[in-house]
Design an enzyme around this catalytic site. Structure first.
Site, PDB file in Angstrom:
ATOM      1  N   LYS A   1     -10.702  -2.840  -4.330  1.00  0.00           N
ATOM      2  CA  LYS A   1     -11.375  -1.560  -4.584  1.00  0.00           C
ATOM      3  C   LYS A   1     -10.422  -0.567  -5.217  1.00  0.00           C
ATOM      4  O   LYS A   1     -10.838   0.374  -5.879  1.00  0.00           O
ATOM      5  CB  LYS A   1     -11.806  -0.932  -3.246  1.00  0.00           C
ATOM      6  CG  LYS A   1     -12.912  -1.647  -2.533  1.00  0.00           C
ATOM      7  CD  LYS A   1     -13.072  -1.065  -1.112  1.00  0.00           C
ATOM      8  CE  LYS A   1     -13.869  -2.011  -0.237  1.00  0.00           C
ATOM      9  NZ  LYS A   1     -13.858  -1.665   1.175  1.00  0.00           N
TER      10      LYS A   1
ATOM     11  N   LYS B   1      -5.047  -9.629  -6.764  1.00  0.00           N
ATOM     12  CA  LYS B   1      -6.266  -9.696  -5.950  1.00  0.00           C
ATOM     13  C   LYS B   1      -7.348  -8.732  -6.464  1.00  0.00           C
ATOM     14  O   LYS B   1      -7.016  -7.621  -6.873  1.00  0.00           O
ATOM     15  CB  LYS B   1      -5.863  -9.320  -4.511  1.00  0.00           C
ATOM     16  CG  LYS B   1      -6.904  -9.530  -3.468  1.00  0.00           C
ATOM     17  CD  LYS B   1      -6.420  -9.049  -2.100  1.00  0.00           C
ATOM     18  CE  LYS B   1      -6.428  -7.543  -1.989  1.00  0.00           C
ATOM     19  NZ  LYS B   1      -6.329  -7.011  -0.641  1.00  0.00           N
TER      20      LYS B   1
ATOM     21  N   LYS C   1       0.814  -1.221   0.000  1.00  0.00           N
ATOM     22  CA  LYS C   1       0.000   0.000   0.000  1.00  0.00           C
ATOM     23  C   LYS C   1       0.841   1.262   0.000  1.00  0.00           C
ATOM     24  O   LYS C   1       0.438   2.283  -0.538  1.00  0.00           O
ATOM     25  CB  LYS C   1      -0.945   0.005   1.212  1.00  0.00           C
ATOM     26  CG  LYS C   1      -2.113  -0.941   1.048  1.00  0.00           C
ATOM     27  CD  LYS C   1      -3.237  -0.604   2.000  1.00  0.00           C
ATOM     28  CE  LYS C   1      -4.427  -1.495   1.754  1.00  0.00           C
ATOM     29  NZ  LYS C   1      -5.486  -1.339   2.735  1.00  0.00           N
TER      30      LYS C   1
HETATM   31  P1  TYM Z   1     -10.865  -4.891   3.809  1.00  0.00           P
HETATM   32  O1  TYM Z   1     -11.814  -3.792   4.081  1.00  0.00           O
HETATM   33  O2  TYM Z   1      -9.772  -4.663   2.823  1.00  0.00           O
HETATM   34  O3  TYM Z   1     -11.657  -6.180   3.321  1.00  0.00           O
HETATM   35  C1  TYM Z   1     -12.755  -6.679   4.049  1.00  0.00           C
HETATM   36  C2  TYM Z   1     -12.758  -8.198   4.009  1.00  0.00           C
HETATM   37  O4  TYM Z   1     -12.836  -8.648   2.656  1.00  0.00           O
HETATM   38  C3  TYM Z   1     -11.776  -9.568   2.393  1.00  0.00           C
HETATM   39  N1  TYM Z   1     -11.344  -9.402   1.001  1.00  0.00           N
HETATM   40  C4  TYM Z   1     -11.198 -10.419   0.135  1.00  0.00           C
HETATM   41  N2  TYM Z   1     -11.402 -11.744   0.267  1.00  0.00           N
HETATM   42  C5  TYM Z   1     -11.170 -12.511  -0.813  1.00  0.00           C
HETATM   43  N3  TYM Z   1     -10.763 -12.024  -2.010  1.00  0.00           N
HETATM   44  C6  TYM Z   1     -10.547 -10.704  -2.188  1.00  0.00           C
HETATM   45  N4  TYM Z   1     -10.164 -10.224  -3.372  1.00  0.00           N
HETATM   46  C7  TYM Z   1     -10.770  -9.831  -1.078  1.00  0.00           C
HETATM   47  N5  TYM Z   1     -10.667  -8.483  -0.911  1.00  0.00           N
HETATM   48  C8  TYM Z   1     -11.021  -8.243   0.377  1.00  0.00           C
HETATM   49  C9  TYM Z   1     -10.667  -9.179   3.359  1.00  0.00           C
HETATM   50  O5  TYM Z   1      -9.776 -10.247   3.590  1.00  0.00           O
HETATM   51  C10 TYM Z   1     -11.456  -8.798   4.599  1.00  0.00           C
HETATM   52  O6  TYM Z   1     -11.765  -9.953   5.358  1.00  0.00           O
HETATM   53  N6  TYM Z   1      -7.763  -4.752   7.713  1.00  0.00           N
HETATM   54  C11 TYM Z   1      -9.044  -5.235   7.260  1.00  0.00           C
HETATM   55  C12 TYM Z   1     -10.221  -4.752   8.088  1.00  0.00           C
HETATM   56  C13 TYM Z   1     -10.073  -4.957   9.566  1.00  0.00           C
HETATM   57  C14 TYM Z   1     -10.253  -6.173  10.253  1.00  0.00           C
HETATM   58  C15 TYM Z   1     -10.049  -5.848  11.646  1.00  0.00           C
HETATM   59  C16 TYM Z   1     -10.551  -7.473   9.852  1.00  0.00           C
HETATM   60  C17 TYM Z   1      -9.787  -3.987  10.468  1.00  0.00           C
HETATM   61  N7  TYM Z   1      -9.777  -4.516  11.739  1.00  0.00           N
HETATM   62  C18 TYM Z   1     -10.132  -6.837  12.600  1.00  0.00           C
HETATM   63  C19 TYM Z   1     -10.618  -8.441  10.839  1.00  0.00           C
HETATM   64  C20 TYM Z   1     -10.412  -8.119  12.200  1.00  0.00           C
HETATM   65  C21 TYM Z   1      -9.254  -4.770   5.834  1.00  0.00           C
HETATM   66  O7  TYM Z   1      -8.668  -3.822   5.408  1.00  0.00           O
HETATM   67  O8  TYM Z   1     -10.242  -5.435   5.180  1.00  0.00           O
END
Ligand code: TYM
Length: 334
Positions: A201, A198, A114
């Protein structure tokens, strides 16, 4: 240590939820809510580690909440709230910043991706973001964390931080070591433009992803344009695994239709991609369009969404405060 199972997970309100979020995370959130106590968070403090337009952030927080509910989360049953409304997340993050090690953060691959080439210009928040994520989980003493594969390293860091806290303060088992729950077959949905990247967004091309708000025409158009190779569909998984775009489309189709990959290959082996694409578009339209329609309807009712977040925040805050009281005492804060 209590053997109570508690689920925590979060999603960033940074714009359109997509198919990766749904199949990698939200679908799992929904199935867990019947089995365990679940806490699901719109992680707005994570979102601001990169600059967000304040007006758009506010509407994205509500839209992500709508996405949770439209995907099937029950706000009566699970706690649904936004992170910044429970100040314990930021407080525990600070305490954990003092437990976590610089060397551990330096190994985080997502920061490297990132921050890009000019790491000096990345926000400090982006660098210590995994510590905030550990705080999110440990604040509720969560035992299980449903996420996609891209978050695995962050959950492992949360385990290391929990273990070090327990050791440093000699409070054996105070924080449980959280287990990641990663879907086995569908843990990483790939971009429709490049099967080695991957679905995300942040990728520029709208054609790289299916958004939950896409209508049927958009879905059909995106799947039609999805990158494939020139060979027909293979007959076995060994061959399929060598072809990233084919693997991605077939895995998505298999998951949406609850058909094992081997069975899909049996049905489609030797056919060309037009056949798969037609079936995949139909399955996506059937599964995703109703969710998108519900999101679009719900975002018109701001008050309803704000009420859900307020109620969830109150419940989350009670749990957070109870744990924080003990944490402050353990650390020696008065
Ligand atoms: P974020 O907002 O990027 O994504 C949310 C969830 O979607 C999953 N995900 C995917 N799974 C499969 N294939 C993909 N292409 C894909 N893109 C996104 C992510 O793995 C995630 O589960 N850091 C985290 C948010 C967070 C969090 C937490 C998660 C903050 N605190 C505590 C668990 C526990 C994030 O940026 O997810």
């Amino acid at each position: 240590m209590s053997d109570k199972k508690i689920v925590f997970s979060g999603v960033q309100p940074t714009g359109n939820l997509h198919l990766g979020n749904y199949l990698g995370a939200l679908k799992n959130f929904v199935s867990l809510q019947k089995k365990m106590e679940c806490i699901y968070c719109v992680v707005d403090l994570h979102a601001i580690t990169t600059f967000q337009n304040p007006k758009i952030l506010k509407s994205n927080i509500l839209e992500t909440t709508a996405g949770f509910i439209a995907s099937g989360l029950d706000h009566e049953n699970s706690i649904i709230f936004n992170q910044s409304s429970v100040s314990g997340h930021a407080e525990l993050a600070w305490i954990l910043n003092c437990v976590s090690r610089v060397g551990w953060l330096n190994r985080m691959t997502q920061f490297k991706d990132k921050a890009g080439t000019d790491k000096e210009k990345a926000s400090v928040g982006l660098y210590i973001y995994p510590n905030l994520m550990a705080a999110d989980i440990l604040l509720y003493k969560a035992t299980h964390v449903p996420v996609g594969a891209d978050q695995k390293q962050h959950i492992e860091l949360s385990r290391d931080i929990a273990q070090k806290f327990n050791n440093d303060f000699q409070v054996e088992n105070f924080f449980p070591l959280p287990e990641p729950l990663i879907p086995k077959k569908i843990s990483r949905i790939m971009s429709l433009r490049d099967g080695t990247k991957k679905m995300s967004k942040s990728e520029e091309s709208e054609y790289s992803r299916i958004n939950l708000k896409d209508d049927a025409d958009e879905i059909v158009k995106k799947i039609k344009k999805a990158k494939t190779d020139s060979e027909p569909i293979p007959s076995n998984e060994v061959e399929l695994n060598k072809r990233p775009e084919a693997l991605n489309l077939i895995t998505i189709y298999s998951d949406l239709t609850n058909t094992p990959v081997g069975e899909v290959l049996k049905q489609m082996s030797g056919k060309d991609f037009t056949h798969l694409k037609k079936n995949l578009s139909d399955a996506l339209v059937e599964k995703i369009c109703p969710i998108g329609k519900e999101i679009k309807k719900m975002i018109k009712d701001r008050i309803f969404l704000e009420k859900i977040l307020k109620k969830g925040s109150e419940k989350a805050n009670l749990k957070a405060e109870e744990n924080l009281k003990k944490i402050r005492d353990i650390v020696g804060l008065i």
